[in-house]
Design a protein around this motif. Structure first.
Motif, short mmCIF file in Angstrom:
data_model
loop_
_atom_site.label_atom_id
_atom_site.label_comp_id
_atom_site.label_asym_id
_atom_site.label_seq_id
_atom_site.Cartn_x
_atom_site.Cartn_y
_atom_site.Cartn_z
N ARG A 194 0.75 -1.10 0.09
CA ARG A 194 -0.02 -0.06 0.03
C ARG A 194 0.90 1.14 -0.05
O ARG A 194 0.33 2.39 -0.15
N LEU A 195 2.08 1.01 0.05
CA LEU A 195 3.00 2.22 0.16
C LEU A 195 3.35 2.73 -1.20
O LEU A 195 4.35 1.95 -2.07
N ARG A 196 2.64 3.54 -1.79
CA ARG A 196 2.93 4.00 -3.14
C ARG A 196 4.01 4.59 -3.64
O ARG A 196 4.69 4.51 -4.74
N TYR A 197 4.91 4.95 -2.61
CA TYR A 197 6.14 5.51 -2.81
C TYR A 197 7.04 4.29 -3.39
O TYR A 197 8.19 4.56 -3.98
N LEU A 198 6.77 2.98 -2.99
CA LEU A 198 7.74 1.94 -3.45
C LEU A 198 7.51 1.54 -4.90
O LEU A 198 8.20 0.63 -5.38
N GLU A 199 6.31 2.24 -5.54
CA GLU A 199 6.09 1.68 -6.99
C GLU A 199 7.26 2.01 -7.81
O GLU A 199 7.40 0.98 -8.80
N GLY A 200 7.95 2.83 -7.87
CA GLY A 200 8.83 3.15 -8.83
C GLY A 200 9.94 2.11 -8.57
O GLY A 200 10.54 1.84 -9.68
N MET A 201 10.44 1.72 -7.18
CA MET A 201 11.48 0.85 -6.86
C MET A 201 10.87 -0.64 -7.49
O MET A 201 11.76 -1.41 -8.12
N ILE A 202 9.61 -0.96 -7.40
CA ILE A 202 9.17 -2.30 -7.79
C ILE A 202 9.19 -2.19 -9.33
O ILE A 202 9.87 -3.39 -9.85
N SER A 203 9.09 -1.14 -9.96
CA SER A 203 9.14 -1.20 -11.56
C SER A 203 10.78 -1.47 -11.92
O SER A 203 11.08 -2.21 -12.91
N LEU A 204 11.56 -0.72 -11.16
CA LEU A 204 12.96 -1.07 -11.60
C LEU A 204 13.37 -2.60 -11.31
O LEU A 204 14.14 -3.12 -12.17
N LEU A 205 12.91 -3.08 -10.25
CA LEU A 205 13.35 -4.39 -10.22
C LEU A 205 12.69 -5.46 -10.98
O LEU A 205 13.07 -6.47 -11.60
N SER A 206 11.50 -4.98 -11.57
CA SER A 206 10.59 -5.81 -12.46
C SER A 206 11.48 -5.98 -13.70
O SER A 206 11.43 -7.07 -14.37
N ARG A 207 12.32 -4.95 -14.02
CA ARG A 207 13.03 -5.06 -15.49
C ARG A 207 14.33 -5.79 -15.63
O ARG A 207 14.71 -6.09 -16.53
#
Length: 379
Positions: A194-207
């Motif tokens: 639920r921490l939207r601040y982490l969404e960008g970090m998740i995108s980096l790892l997914s790549r």
């Protein structure tokens, strides 16, 4: 005759005063459209760049050291209601894997709980809150007993390793202590954050094209439960319990919880009596960290999804051994999948519970109406 056209024009002029639309800011942005209120994630992640100074991606390697992976998950449903309480049923499942293959599983339940509201209060705990309380307490008990009785295992928790306001005798602290005593590894996995601040970090790892993780402990500790950066001069936030995330913990005596003791509340084989203060809307405040676990974002398989992971030990060791000793479905441990599926209630379960209650407790079944459907129809 009422002229609605002028009224609509006045309302239209006032709309921006209640909530600015902000549509001009959409220009050029990526958009992920909602699908029947289901939480969706963008395939390939959002277009972001690494901006946090401390963010660093670490590669994960499988560690072929044999260990049993034991996963715990539960579910809880509302069975029925009385004039002064509600009846719930819960199941808790334990699944075991080793050497990359599922071995066996065990099921506790279905258990019945009767939550009776104290007559001194006009408002009771919400149904979802009661369900969460039952699940948290049941899971913590099972997790503690497994950690205390077994040695050298990897204990998987569905959710984060955070203190919950619903914990009672068996807390996450006791589970952690038992794991340390018996050299067990403790890992909490969350399917989303639920921490939207982490969404960008998740995108980096997914790549990334290999298993990896990122330590986000400092970010999580500095973020409020709604995903905003915490303003420590005004530290207020509703607590997120162990099934979700957050660093906020309700102070003792506050928040939605279950009073026990001299107020006439008790527990026995079939039920709990429960009271809640109608005026207690959890003025939760920040405390020191309630766990020594590290907060991570982890991708456990090459084509896997990014998960929120809390680990008690070194991430490279605990996650590496987990990758070697459990099958991974889209990067998610198979043992947790089995524990989830076997704990879910079926229609047959519901029929059996109703039949058991009718024969055991001599209850009188009352017919009911779906008020919303009766007033609004099927739509």
């Amino acid at each position: 005759m009422v002229d609605l056209s002028n009224m609509m024009e006045m309302i239209g002029k006032s709309l921006d005063s209640i909530l600015p639309s902000g549509l001009d800011m959409l220009n050029g942005k990526q958009v992920l459209f909602a699908n029947n209120n289901v939480i969706m994630k963008p395939i390939g992640g959002w277009d972001v760049t690494l901006t946090h100074n401390d963010a660093k991606i670490h590669r994960l390697e499988s560690i072929d050291i044999p260990a049993c992976v034991i996963a715990v998950d539960s579910s809880c449903i509302l069975v029925g209601e009385t004039i002064d309480g509600s009846i719930y049923s819960a199941k808790c499942s334990i699944a075991l894997s080793c050497n990359g293959e599922p071995i066996t599983h065990a099921l506790i339940g279905p258990l019945l709980f009767y939550i009776q509201y104290c007559s001194d209060y006009g408002k009771s705990m919400e149904i979802d809150g009661v369900k969460r309380m039952i699940r948290v307490r049941l899971e913590r008990l099972v997790q503690y007993e497994l950690a205390r009785a077994m040695r050298g295992i990897i204990l998987l928790v569905d959710g984060s390793l955070r203190h919950s306001i619903h914990e009672h005798l068996y807390t996450i602290h006791k589970v952690e202590d038992a794991c340390r005593t018996n050299d067990n590894m403790l890992i909490g996995l969350s399917k989303s954050t639920r921490l939207r601040y982490l969404e960008g970090m998740i995108s980096l790892l997914s790549r990334e094209m290999y298993p990896c993780y990122m330590d986000v402990t400092d970010m999580v500790d500095g973020v409020c439960c709604d995903g905003k950066m915490l303003d420590r001069s005004n530290e207020h936030c509703i607590d997120c319990d162990g099934k979700e995330e957050g660093i906020m913990v309700a102070e003792e005596g506050e928040g939605e919880g279950v009073r026990e003791g001299k107020d006439g509340c008790y527990s026995n084989t079939y039920g709990y009596n429960s009271c809640t203060d109608p005026g207690s809307k959890a003025k939760a405040r920040v405390r020191s960290r309630t766990t020594t676990a590290s907060s991570l974002l982890a991708k456990l398989a090459v084509n896997g999804l990014v998960l929120r992971a809390d680990v008690l030990d070194k991430p490279e060791t605990s996650l590496g051994m987990l990758m070697a000793n459990d099958a991974l479905h889209n990067g998610y441990p198979e043992s947790l999948r089995i524990a989830h599926h076997t704990s879910v209630f079926t229609h047959t379960d519901m029929l059996c519970i109703r039949g058991f209650m009718k024969s055991r407790f001599n209850i009188r079944e009352v017919d009911g109406d779906d008020v919303r459907r009766a007033l609004l129809g099927k739509i």
